[in-house]
Design a protein around this motif. Structure first.
Motif, short mmCIF file in Angstrom:
data_model
loop_
_atom_site.label_atom_id
_atom_site.label_comp_id
_atom_site.label_asym_id
_atom_site.label_seq_id
_atom_site.Cartn_x
_atom_site.Cartn_y
_atom_site.Cartn_z
N UNK A 1 0.84 -1.20 0.00
CA UNK A 1 0.00 0.00 0.00
C UNK A 1 0.88 1.24 0.00
N UNK A 2 1.88 1.24 0.86
CA UNK A 2 2.78 2.38 0.93
C UNK A 2 3.55 2.58 -0.38
N UNK A 3 3.94 1.47 -1.03
CA UNK A 3 4.65 1.57 -2.30
C UNK A 3 3.75 2.15 -3.39
N UNK A 4 2.48 1.77 -3.39
CA UNK A 4 1.55 2.30 -4.40
C UNK A 4 1.32 3.79 -4.17
N UNK A 5 1.18 4.18 -2.90
CA UNK A 5 1.04 5.60 -2.60
C UNK A 5 2.27 6.36 -3.08
N UNK A 6 3.44 5.80 -2.76
CA UNK A 6 4.67 6.43 -3.22
C UNK A 6 4.75 6.49 -4.73
N UNK A 7 4.31 5.42 -5.41
CA UNK A 7 4.33 5.38 -6.87
C UNK A 7 3.43 6.44 -7.46
N UNK A 8 2.23 6.59 -6.89
CA UNK A 8 1.29 7.60 -7.40
C UNK A 8 1.89 8.99 -7.29
N UNK A 9 2.58 9.27 -6.18
CA UNK A 9 3.21 10.58 -6.00
C UNK A 9 4.42 10.73 -6.92
N UNK A 10 5.20 9.65 -7.02
CA UNK A 10 6.43 9.69 -7.83
C UNK A 10 6.15 9.76 -9.32
N UNK A 11 4.94 9.40 -9.75
CA UNK A 11 4.65 9.39 -11.19
C UNK A 11 4.73 10.78 -11.81
N UNK A 12 4.82 11.81 -10.96
CA UNK A 12 4.97 13.17 -11.48
C UNK A 12 6.38 13.49 -11.93
N UNK A 13 7.35 12.61 -11.66
CA UNK A 13 8.73 12.84 -12.07
C UNK A 13 9.22 11.65 -12.89
N UNK A 14 9.71 11.90 -14.08
CA UNK A 14 10.14 10.80 -14.95
C UNK A 14 11.33 10.06 -14.33
N UNK A 15 11.24 8.73 -14.33
CA UNK A 15 12.29 7.88 -13.82
C UNK A 15 12.18 7.57 -12.34
N UNK A 16 11.29 8.27 -11.63
CA UNK A 16 11.19 8.08 -10.18
C UNK A 16 10.63 6.71 -9.82
N UNK A 17 9.63 6.25 -10.56
CA UNK A 17 9.02 4.96 -10.27
C UNK A 17 10.04 3.84 -10.44
N UNK A 18 10.79 3.89 -11.54
CA UNK A 18 11.78 2.84 -11.80
C UNK A 18 12.89 2.88 -10.73
N UNK A 19 13.32 4.07 -10.31
CA UNK A 19 14.37 4.18 -9.30
C UNK A 19 13.92 3.56 -7.98
#
Length: 533
Positions: A249-267
């Motif tokens: 759950x925490x990772x998905x929340x983080x992913x949703x927020x990180x999707x605003x910056x390119x490369x953040x999800x993969x990192x």
């Protein structure tokens, strides 16, 4: 068989899976780096993976195992088989319905849940929807796999359930080899990977089904009926599904927020894969073994035995995760450089992912302790209390992620997850202790302090040697040199840690082995009263 041997059985199989997982991520980094296709694939894969953790591993390890263990104790294998068929019929029907609904709603889910930051990029958004639609049926296979894995664990057949996840990595590695060999572009590679996930789900289901048949239980498909046992399972599973997937759950929340910056999800994903090694080998192994052991001890009225199992499991967890946390913090850049830095993955990526991994390392002991503490609730058929503590942790994680992302970017999301993990672990520990389900041992407290001292000494050795060997670990060295030096450094660190821990009394393996032997004292006279029966 002692719990230590069971931990080793499950942990060894999980280690094999994680090693193949590293190979998979290394190939992924070489093929996709942290570019847009890596973001798209990981975003699409995160959603079915989340549901797998919530409704498969979380719900069934928490709700199904204690009820299945109760059926074995009360009605033998035949009663357990009947209960399994009742659950299988309902589970299959519910999963089919969920899959159909989610497939139809996938565009909305991607826009509002999976990757809101992709909404302004029509190409990335459309591809994420299509890849997620291909991979979502993986949930159905994995949920049924989790149910059968729970059966195998309760019957003390741990290997088949533990080895099944290896097939996901093997199939995905095969797809990546195919893509790299034929020079496929990133888009085609993402498609190959998506279909490989679906194929792997079917293979994993086949492995555990064969294991269940080998254990002496044949499951037939029954018409779905909400029997009292199934209703009880659902009442336990709903909060457990939320609780068991707190990290996801925490990772998905983080992913949703990180999707605003390119490369953040993969990192974040690359760093997550590294710290999942100790989390999987230790945390998952302890959680899988501990729950059926506690459940059967409590159902049989062996209260003291259950308390001893719980404490020794905590000791085992701290013994292995405290030094791992220190090593991840100090060697994060070197680990990332050896595992990922090649092809599209450059030194700048190494610095970014390494900093995320170091922060994840701070939360590692908490994430593993959660796996060791939650069975203390689940074995007593209490799934609501952990859910409440999870809700608090998720709220804190969300708030911190939103506050820290503008300042620290991906590092802020990792820090928020680490803080939320420690908050969750502390809540679980305090409540178990207050309820009398966790016995305070001064000897355990003293050994914990000694393990911290041992980890600190090990950390000093790592700092000294990594500084001396810095040129050999840098980007300019060959892969063989970097790998050899890093391996030697880790080996020396392990020797130092174990030597100091034994020397100052941080651990006594002889005592652990004696305490973890599975002993069956005669049931207490008030066993039924103790268990609320």
């Amino acid at each position: 068989m002692s719990l230590v041997k069971k931990f080793i059985t499950v942990g060894g199989a999980t280690l094999g899976s994680r090693i193949f997982g590293f190979a998979r991520e290394t190939l992924m980094a070489a093929a996709l780096g942290t570019g847009p296709m890596a973001d798209v694939f990981y975003a699409a894969f995160r959603f079915p993976n989340l549901f797998r953790r919530l409704f498969a591993e979380g719900a069934f390890n928490a709700a199904f195992v204690p009820l299945f263990a109760k059926e074995i104790e009360a009605n033998g294998i035949e009663g357990a088989k009947r209960f399994s068929e009742e659950v299988f019929g309902v589970l299959f029907s519910v999963l089919l319905l969920i899959t159909i609904v989610m497939e139809l709603a996938m565009p909305l889910l991607v826009r509002w849940v999976i990757a809101p930051g992709f909404a302004d990029d029509a190409e990335k958004f459309d591809l994420t929807v299509r890849l997620a639609a291909v991979m979502f049926p993986y949930l159905m296979s994995m949920s049924l796999t989790a149910m059968m894995s729970g059966m195998l664990n309760s019957l003390h057949h741990f290997f088949a359930a533990a080895v099944a996840p290896i097939f996901l990595n093997l199939v995905m590695i095969s797809a990546l080899f195919y893509a790299i060999y034929y020079g496929a572009d990133p888009l085609a590679t993402a498609w190959y990977l998506s279909w490989s996930v679906l194929v792997a789900g079917v293979l994993q289901l086949a492995v555990v089904y064969i294991g269940v048949r080998h254990a002496g239980i044949s499951i037939g498909l029954r018409f779905p009926r909400f029997t009292p046992n199934v209703k009880r399972l659902l009442l336990l599973a709903i909060p457990a599904a939320i609780t068991g997937g707190v990290t996801q759950i925490n990772l998905v929340i983080g992913q949703a927020i990180a999707s605003g910056k390119e490369g953040a999800i993969a990192a974040l994903q690359y760093a997550d894969r590294i710290y999942q090694l100790p989390l999987g080998v230790v945390g998952v192994a302890v959680g899988i073994v501990l729950l059926p052991e506690l459940a059967r001890s409590l159902k049989s009225g062996h209260i003291k035995e259950a308390a001893n199992i719980q404490n020794r499991s905590i000791e085992f967890v701290l013994f292995l995760t405290l030094p791992a946390a220190v090593a991840l913090w100090l060697l994060s850049d070197d680990i990332i450089r050896v595992l990922y830095e090649r092809g599209a993955f450059n030194p700048n990526n190494t610095t970014l992912v390494g900093s995320i991994l170091a922060i994840f390392g701070l939360g590692l002991p908490a994430f593993v302790l959660i796996k060791a503490l939650q069975p203390g609730f689940y074995a007593r058929e209490d799934t609501k209390s952990p859910m409440r503590y999870t809700a608090v942790a998720v709220f804190v994680n969300s708030a911190l992620s939103i506050l820290l992302f503008p300042v620290l970017a991906e590092r802020g999301i990792a820090l928020a997850e680490a803080v939320a993990g420690w908050l969750n672990a502390v809540q679980l520990f305090v409540v178990l202790y207050r309820r009398g389900h966790l016995t305070w041992e001064w000897s355990l407290a003293r050994r914990t302090v000694m393990l911290l001292v041992s980890s600190a000494v090990m950390g000093g050795v790592i700092i000294y040697l990594s500084h001396r060997w810095e040129p050999l670990l840098g980007s300019g060295s060959t892969l063989l040199t970097k790998t050899g030096v890093l391996g030697l450094l880790i080996l020396i660190a392990m020797v130092v840690y174990f030597a100091v821990a034994f020397l100052i009394g941080g651990v006594d393996l002889g005592m652990i082995r004696r305490n973890l032997k599975r002993k069956r004292p005669a049931p207490a006279p008030d066993a039924k009263a103790v268990n609320g029966e």
